[in-house]
Design a protein around this motif. Structure first.
Motif, PDB file in Angstrom:
ATOM      1  N   LEU A 180      53.528  51.051  40.296  1.00  0.00           N
ATOM      2  CA  LEU A 180      52.720  50.491  39.202  1.00  0.00           C
ATOM      3  C   LEU A 180      53.459  50.524  37.865  1.00  0.00           C
ATOM      4  O   LEU A 180      53.016  49.924  36.896  1.00  0.00           O
ATOM      5  CB  LEU A 180      51.396  51.259  39.088  1.00  0.00           C
TER       6      LEU A 180
ATOM      7  N   LYS B 158      42.187  44.432  33.469  1.00  0.00           N
ATOM      8  CA  LYS B 158      43.253  43.967  34.366  1.00  0.00           C
ATOM      9  C   LYS B 158      43.939  45.151  35.036  1.00  0.00           C
ATOM     10  O   LYS B 158      44.220  45.119  36.230  1.00  0.00           O
ATOM     11  CB  LYS B 158      44.267  43.131  33.588  1.00  0.00           C
TER      12      LYS B 158
ATOM     13  N   THR C 291      44.183  46.148  38.978  1.00  0.00           N
ATOM     14  CA  THR C 291      45.498  46.364  39.592  1.00  0.00           C
ATOM     15  C   THR C 291      45.527  47.681  40.349  1.00  0.00           C
ATOM     16  O   THR C 291      45.998  47.744  41.493  1.00  0.00           O
ATOM     17  CB  THR C 291      46.604  46.340  38.512  1.00  0.00           C
TER      18      THR C 291
ATOM     19  N   ASP D 175      43.338  47.430  43.494  1.00  0.00           N
ATOM     20  CA  ASP D 175      44.007  46.652  44.543  1.00  0.00           C
ATOM     21  C   ASP D 175      45.141  47.444  45.183  1.00  0.00           C
ATOM     22  O   ASP D 175      45.334  47.402  46.392  1.00  0.00           O
ATOM     23  CB  ASP D 175      44.536  45.334  43.971  1.00  0.00           C
ATOM     24  N   TYR D 176      45.879  48.181  44.370  1.00  0.00           N
ATOM     25  CA  TYR D 176      46.988  49.001  44.867  1.00  0.00           C
ATOM     26  C   TYR D 176      46.476  50.057  45.844  1.00  0.00           C
ATOM     27  O   TYR D 176      47.018  50.214  46.946  1.00  0.00           O
ATOM     28  CB  TYR D 176      47.721  49.648  43.690  1.00  0.00           C
TER      29      TYR D 176
END
Length: 125
Positions: free
Chosen positions: A97, A109, A113, A116-117
């Motif tokens: 990341l 955002k 992220t 989702d990771y």
């Protein structure tokens, strides 16, 4: 029917607000930090944590709260319900990341992220 829908939204708001407050407690998030994540003032977060107010289901804060819950649940599943391990994971720089996840969740955002990771890693298990 409309009354029942309004009641369900009220229940959703109460349940999510309570869950977000508990997540903040587990992860040691201050009112200031939780406010940044949810896009709320510290005073509103204080009322939220004390149960005096709830997240509005039509707001971006409610949506951010849903993603925070998603992140909590995903980390919980991935790390075997170890709250301390989840907190450490959030605090440590993540090479994939390119930041500490706790810093990324300050923006919507970034929160997406990180969610989702973690979900991508859960899918591999």
């Amino acid at each position: 029917m409309a009354t029942q829908l309004a009641s369900n939204k009220g229940d959703d708001a109460r349940i999510l607000s309570s869950a977000v407050a508990k997540i903040a407690e587990f992860w040691g998030l201050s009112n200031a930090k939780l406010g940044i994540v949810l896009g709320l003032s510290q005073a509103t977060v204080s009322r939220l944590r004390s149960g005096q107010t709830t997240l509005d289901p039509a707001s971006k804060s409610f949506e951010a709260g849903q993603f925070l819950l998603r992140l909590f649940r995903s980390l919980d599943a991935l790390l075997g319900s170890d709250d301390a391990a989840s907190r450490r994971w959030l605090d440590v720089a993540n090479l994939d990341l390119d930041a500490r996840p706790i810093d990324l969740i300050d923006s919507f955002k970034g929160l997406l992220t990180v969610c989702d990771y973690v979900d991508a890693h859960r899918a591999r298990v």
